[in-house]
Design a protein around this motif. Structure first.
Motif, PDB file in Angstrom:
ATOM      1  N   ASP A  10       0.832  -1.213   0.000  1.00  0.00           N
ATOM      2  CA  ASP A  10       0.000   0.000   0.000  1.00  0.00           C
ATOM      3  C   ASP A  10       0.865   1.262   0.000  1.00  0.00           C
ATOM      4  O   ASP A  10       0.531   2.259  -0.633  1.00  0.00           O
ATOM      5  CB  ASP A  10      -0.870   0.047   1.267  1.00  0.00           C
ATOM      6  N   GLU A  13       2.329   1.845  -3.356  1.00  0.00           N
ATOM      7  CA  GLU A  13       1.292   2.411  -4.228  1.00  0.00           C
ATOM      8  C   GLU A  13       1.135   3.915  -3.939  1.00  0.00           C
ATOM      9  O   GLU A  13       1.093   4.735  -4.861  1.00  0.00           O
ATOM     10  CB  GLU A  13      -0.040   1.690  -3.979  1.00  0.00           C
ATOM     11  N   GLU A  17       1.747   7.143  -6.288  1.00  0.00           N
ATOM     12  CA  GLU A  17       0.638   8.083  -6.474  1.00  0.00           C
ATOM     13  C   GLU A  17       1.002   9.495  -6.012  1.00  0.00           C
ATOM     14  O   GLU A  17       0.389  10.469  -6.407  1.00  0.00           O
ATOM     15  CB  GLU A  17      -0.602   7.593  -5.706  1.00  0.00           C
ATOM     16  N   GLN A  41       8.715  -3.596  -7.556  1.00  0.00           N
ATOM     17  CA  GLN A  41       7.289  -3.357  -7.252  1.00  0.00           C
ATOM     18  C   GLN A  41       6.875  -1.937  -7.621  1.00  0.00           C
ATOM     19  O   GLN A  41       5.785  -1.717  -8.152  1.00  0.00           O
ATOM     20  CB  GLN A  41       7.034  -3.588  -5.764  1.00  0.00           C
ATOM     21  N   TRP A  45       3.914  -0.767 -10.144  1.00  0.00           N
ATOM     22  CA  TRP A  45       2.846   0.207  -9.860  1.00  0.00           C
ATOM     23  C   TRP A  45       2.868   1.328 -10.896  1.00  0.00           C
ATOM     24  O   TRP A  45       1.838   1.775 -11.385  1.00  0.00           O
ATOM     25  CB  TRP A  45       3.003   0.805  -8.452  1.00  0.00           C
ATOM     26  N   PHE A  49      -0.169   2.544 -13.298  1.00  0.00           N
ATOM     27  CA  PHE A  49      -0.652   3.929 -13.339  1.00  0.00           C
ATOM     28  C   PHE A  49      -0.568   4.489 -14.761  1.00  0.00           C
ATOM     29  O   PHE A  49      -1.479   5.167 -15.235  1.00  0.00           O
ATOM     30  CB  PHE A  49       0.162   4.819 -12.383  1.00  0.00           C
TER      31      PHE A  49
ATOM     32  N   HIS B 174      -8.374   7.930 -12.970  1.00  0.00           N
ATOM     33  CA  HIS B 174      -7.233   7.844 -13.892  1.00  0.00           C
ATOM     34  C   HIS B 174      -7.530   8.363 -15.300  1.00  0.00           C
ATOM     35  O   HIS B 174      -6.648   8.924 -15.933  1.00  0.00           O
ATOM     36  CB  HIS B 174      -6.749   6.394 -13.988  1.00  0.00           C
ATOM     37  N   HIS B 199      -8.106   1.754  -4.329  1.00  0.00           N
ATOM     38  CA  HIS B 199      -6.994   0.915  -3.889  1.00  0.00           C
ATOM     39  C   HIS B 199      -7.262  -0.562  -4.215  1.00  0.00           C
ATOM     40  O   HIS B 199      -6.405  -1.248  -4.794  1.00  0.00           O
ATOM     41  CB  HIS B 199      -6.776   1.115  -2.392  1.00  0.00           C
ATOM     42  N   MET B 206      -3.598  -5.340 -10.618  1.00  0.00           N
ATOM     43  CA  MET B 206      -2.206  -5.823 -10.532  1.00  0.00           C
ATOM     44  C   MET B 206      -2.198  -7.349 -10.569  1.00  0.00           C
ATOM     45  O   MET B 206      -1.374  -7.965 -11.258  1.00  0.00           O
ATOM     46  CB  MET B 206      -1.548  -5.338  -9.234  1.00  0.00           C
TER      47      MET B 206
END
Lengths: 219, 214
Positions: A10, A13, A17, A41, A45, A49, B174, B199, B206
């Motif tokens: 988290d 992420e 972000e 990782q 991510w 995105f 997004h 989330h 993923m």
């Protein structure tokens, strides 16, 4: 950090972000420098995105707008609706926003009603006061009051230095510029007054919503 | 009143001829629509037809149905333009109606969870067979081919497997670039719920896309 001292997914992420706090971000950045697993990782991510933000928008088929417009009712708003909207907006703006404010407003509005009611009750209780006498007295009082205010204002204005200057110079202006020049000056002053009043009105009360206004802006 | 065309008899264009609607804010265009300008209505459709259609298309994943629902959305919004409260963003309002329209359709279409293997309430083999759903032919019509190509990318396929709420939240975040607060307003849920939706949606994506990384 988990038992292997890696940050939780988290947090990675949130890092990508850009929502991590500065302190947490610095800690994570220093961890990433030495941790290839977490770097991978973070890249994953970032890939997600990037893929999400490059998702396209789709167009409906040709003629969509016309098909919608076939079912839309276009009714110009009546002028009175605009005024009721404005009155509503003004009322919403000046209306108290809290219970305390409402209490104060009600008390303030009730005070003259109570005082006026008491006065009327007292007057009505006196047998020697008739309706005609009361009306006549009220009318005379109002006239006297207005006369008093008018004479006070005129006296006050005439006694100011500006008025004295204007009166003293008006003859000079007429002799040099003539009556036409004086008229032109008065017209200029009047125009300025009208313009300033219009600016005040426009900025205080009128919202720039009319089509003609936008046309002026877009010229 | 002649707002959108040359005034009859004068031969001169009305102010609306000169007016460039694309430079106006949503609120200003809405005000013109409320004053009865057809061009203003069309401007609003032009501004929002792509984002609204895209959102609904990703929700229902059927181009034809998405067009109908997007059309319903615009008709609802534009016929209620007098009741729109200008204190709120117009985009939030129209996206909220689009989202609700899409969700209503999904709920109507799937009152219960369907199983290809027959009803779980079937007691005999005959009942099971009677309630078994046979998938339609795999041959694609040209329209289906286009749809599959449009939503056929790996990420679109993965998005299709998400809960509708996650999909809306992720598209608004997004694709449309809306802030969390506005998404909360559009979806009518608390801010924390929006964060959770986004989330969890990303996390599922993923996992669904993991095979691409091998």
């Amino acid at each position: 950090m988990n038992e292997h001292n890696h940050p939780a997914a988290d947090r990675l992420e949130a890092f990508v972000e850009g929502t991590l706090q500065d302190g947490d971000r610095a800690v994570l950045e220093s961890h990433l420098l030495t941790c290839p697993a977490c770097q991978t990782q973070v890249e994953e991510w970032r890939g997600l995105f990037s893929a999400l933000s490059s998702l396209p928008q789709f167009d409906p088929s040709v003629g969509f707008a016309n098909r919608v417009m076939e079912h839309v009712r276009i009714a110009p708003r009546a002028a009175w609706q605009e005024w009721t909207d404005r009155a509503g907006a003004l009322a919403a703006r000046i209306a108290p926003k809290t219970n305390y404010g409402w209490s104060l407003a009600v008390a303030f509005l009730a005070l003259p009603i109570l005082l006026g009611g008491s006065a009327i009750a007292w007057l009505v209780s006196k047998s020697y006061i008739t309706t005609d006498a009361l009306m006549g007295y009220t009318r005379d009082s109002i006239i006297e009051g207005l006369q008093g205010v008018g004479s006070t204002v005129i006296t006050f204005v005439m006694q100011t230095e500006l008025t004295a200057w204007v009166v003293a110079n008006i003859g000079a202006v007429i002799s040099t510029a003539g009556v036409t020049g004086l008229g032109a000056m008065l017209a200029g002053a009047g125009s300025l007054t009208v313009l300033s009043t219009w600016v005040l009105y426009r900025n205080l009360f009128r919202s720039p919503s009319r089509e003609s206004d936008y046309a002026l802006y877009s010229l | 009143m002649c707002r959108d065309t040359a005034c009859p008899g004068t031969g001169s264009p009305s102010p609306a001829r000169i007016l460039d609607y694309s430079t106006l804010t949503d609120q200003q265009v809405v005000q013109l629509a409320r004053d009865g300008s057809e061009r203003a209505y069309r401007e609003l459709i032009g501004r929002y037809q792509r984002p609204v259609f895209s959102l609904i298309y990703r929700l229902v994943r059927d181009r034809e149905k998405a067009e109908d629902l997007a059309q319903d959305t615009f008709i609802k919004v534009l016929n209620a333009i007098d009741r729109y409260n200008p204190e709120y963003k117009f985009s939030s309002w129209i996206f909220k109606i689009a989202h609700n329209t899409g969700l209503d359709h999904l709920r109507r279409r799937r009152p219960d969870t369907l199983s290809l293997d027959g009803s779980p309430h079937a007691r005999t083999a005959a009942e099971t067979e009677a309630s078994t759903i046979t998938p339609e032919s795999q041959d694609e019509t040209p329209e289906q081919f286009t749809e599959n190509r449009e939503l056929g990318g790996e990420i679109e396929v993965a998005m299709g497997g998400l809960r509708a709420e996650y999909r809306t939240a992720i598209v608004l975040c997004h694709v449309e670039g809306r802030p969390y607060e506005e998404i909360a307003e559009i979806m009518d849920v608390p801010l924390g719920t929006v964060k959770t939706y986004i989330h969890r949606g990303r996390k599922e994506l993923m996992q669904k896309l993991e095979h691409l990384r091998c």
